[in-house]
Structure formats: C-alpha cells, structure tokens
Design a protein around this motif. Structure first.
Motif, PDB file in Angstrom:
ATOM      1  N   ILE A  15      -9.674   5.729  -5.776  1.00 56.20           N
ATOM      2  CA  ILE A  15      -9.998   4.428  -6.892  1.00 56.20           C
ATOM      3  C   ILE A  15     -10.253   3.682  -6.670  1.00 56.20           C
ATOM      4  O   ILE A  15     -11.507   2.702  -6.974  1.00 56.20           O
ATOM      5  CB  ILE A  15      -8.011   4.689  -7.384  1.00 56.20           C
ATOM      6  N   GLY A  16     -10.099   2.918  -5.143  1.00 52.20           N
ATOM      7  CA  GLY A  16     -11.274   1.752  -4.841  1.00 52.20           C
ATOM      8  C   GLY A  16     -12.388   2.209  -4.218  1.00 52.20           C
ATOM      9  O   GLY A  16     -12.799   0.650  -4.892  1.00 52.20           O
ATOM     10  N   TYR A  46      -9.431   7.940 -14.036  1.00 57.32           N
ATOM     11  CA  TYR A  46     -10.353   7.716 -12.619  1.00 57.32           C
ATOM     12  C   TYR A  46     -10.361   8.659 -12.120  1.00 57.32           C
ATOM     13  O   TYR A  46     -11.732   8.157 -11.903  1.00 57.32           O
ATOM     14  CB  TYR A  46      -9.182   6.699 -11.596  1.00 57.32           C
ATOM     15  N   THR A  95      -8.052  -1.198   0.856  1.00 59.88           N
ATOM     16  CA  THR A  95      -7.114  -0.116   0.173  1.00 59.88           C
ATOM     17  C   THR A  95      -5.865  -1.784  -0.148  1.00 59.88           C
ATOM     18  O   THR A  95      -5.118  -1.020  -0.955  1.00 59.88           O
ATOM     19  CB  THR A  95      -6.445   0.430   1.523  1.00 59.88           C
ATOM     20  N   CYS A 153     -13.608  -2.181  -5.354  1.00 60.31           N
ATOM     21  CA  CYS A 153     -12.961  -2.890  -4.023  1.00 60.31           C
ATOM     22  C   CYS A 153     -13.083  -2.578  -2.637  1.00 60.31           C
ATOM     23  O   CYS A 153     -12.756  -1.334  -1.254  1.00 60.31           O
ATOM     24  CB  CYS A 153     -11.660  -2.242  -4.231  1.00 60.31           C
ATOM     25  N   VAL A 171     -13.014   0.580   2.240  1.00 61.09           N
ATOM     26  CA  VAL A 171     -12.795   0.457   0.557  1.00 61.09           C
ATOM     27  C   VAL A 171     -11.332  -0.767   1.833  1.00 61.09           C
ATOM     28  O   VAL A 171     -10.571  -0.476   2.096  1.00 61.09           O
ATOM     29  CB  VAL A 171     -11.424   1.654   0.332  1.00 61.09           C
ATOM     30  N   LYS A 173     -13.119   1.380  -8.246  1.00 60.38           N
ATOM     31  CA  LYS A 173     -12.915  -0.341  -8.966  1.00 60.38           C
ATOM     32  C   LYS A 173     -13.850  -0.671  -7.949  1.00 60.38           C
ATOM     33  O   LYS A 173     -14.211  -2.097  -8.791  1.00 60.38           O
ATOM     34  CB  LYS A 173     -11.724  -0.583  -8.642  1.00 60.38           C
ATOM     35  N   THR A 215      -6.902  -2.804  -3.797  1.00 61.30           N
ATOM     36  CA  THR A 215      -6.992  -1.048  -4.787  1.00 61.30           C
ATOM     37  C   THR A 215      -5.756  -0.873  -5.140  1.00 61.30           C
ATOM     38  O   THR A 215      -5.089  -0.766  -5.950  1.00 61.30           O
ATOM     39  CB  THR A 215      -7.597  -0.018  -3.839  1.00 61.30           C
ATOM     40  N   LEU A 251      -6.042   6.824  -2.726  1.00 63.51           N
ATOM     41  CA  LEU A 251      -5.876   4.935  -3.283  1.00 63.51           C
ATOM     42  C   LEU A 251      -7.351   4.489  -3.031  1.00 63.51           C
ATOM     43  O   LEU A 251      -8.257   3.645  -3.385  1.00 63.51           O
ATOM     44  CB  LEU A 251      -5.167   4.044  -2.088  1.00 63.51           C
ATOM     45  N   GLU A 252      -8.218   5.396  -2.099  1.00 63.90           N
ATOM     46  CA  GLU A 252      -9.758   5.774  -1.213  1.00 63.90           C
ATOM     47  C   GLU A 252     -10.464   5.254  -2.789  1.00 63.90           C
ATOM     48  O   GLU A 252     -11.956   4.390  -3.002  1.00 63.90           O
ATOM     49  CB  GLU A 252      -9.783   5.563  -0.078  1.00 63.90           C
ATOM     50  N   GLU A 263       0.628  -1.341  -0.135  1.00 64.83           N
ATOM     51  CA  GLU A 263      -0.032   0.017  -0.156  1.00 64.83           C
ATOM     52  C   GLU A 263       0.700   0.992  -0.340  1.00 64.83           C
ATOM     53  O   GLU A 263       0.796   2.305  -0.402  1.00 64.83           O
ATOM     54  CB  GLU A 263      -1.115  -0.069   1.309  1.00 64.83           C
TER      55      GLU A 263
END
Length: 76
Positions: free
Chosen positions: A34-35, A22, A49, A40, A47, A38, A52, A31-32, A1
């Motif tokens: 993006i998750g 994104y 992570t 995730c 999320v 996606k 992700t 990252l959250e 991560e």
C-alpha cells in the motif's frame, strides 16, 4: 502500525472487495505494498510504514473503503 496491520488482515477475511482500490489480489496486500502504491517512501526507497498506516486508517475511518461494519452477527 499494529492496528493497521490487524485491520488489513481482518478486511482480507471479511471484506476483501473493499481492498480492490489497492490491488486486484487482496490476499497479497501488505502495508508495504500500500505504501509503495501511495508513494510513502523514505530515502533509499524504503516504505514509511508509519505514514502508510496513518493513511490506511484515515481512509477506513472516512468510509473511503466502502460501507462495512466491524460487528459480525452472532451465530447460535
């Protein structure tokens, strides 16, 4: 991560256009976020992570974020 977070910040500074897949606002990307995009998610809507980060790093390694290099030219 930790590596994925570092890479995300590096891409924001050096290749923000590569993050357009994104979001329209790369400076706000985490990252959250993006998750969430996606899907995730863990129970309770949190999320994942770790998952992700794996997906993000895989997309980078596969070249899905576009052509780029981690080597920056030397300045004299």
């Amino acid at each position: 991560e930790e590596l994925a977070m570092w890479l995300l910040e590096w891409l924001k500074r050096n290749y923000p256009e590569s993050l357009k897949r994104y979001t329209d606002e790369p400076a706000e990307l985490t990252l959250e976020s993006i998750g969430r995009k996606k899907g995730c998610l863990l129970k309770g809507g949190r999320v994942d992570t770790f998952k992700t980060a794996q997906i993000f790093l895989r997309e980078f390694r596969n070249g899905d974020l576009g052509p780029m290099t981690l080597d920056l030219p030397k300045t004299n």
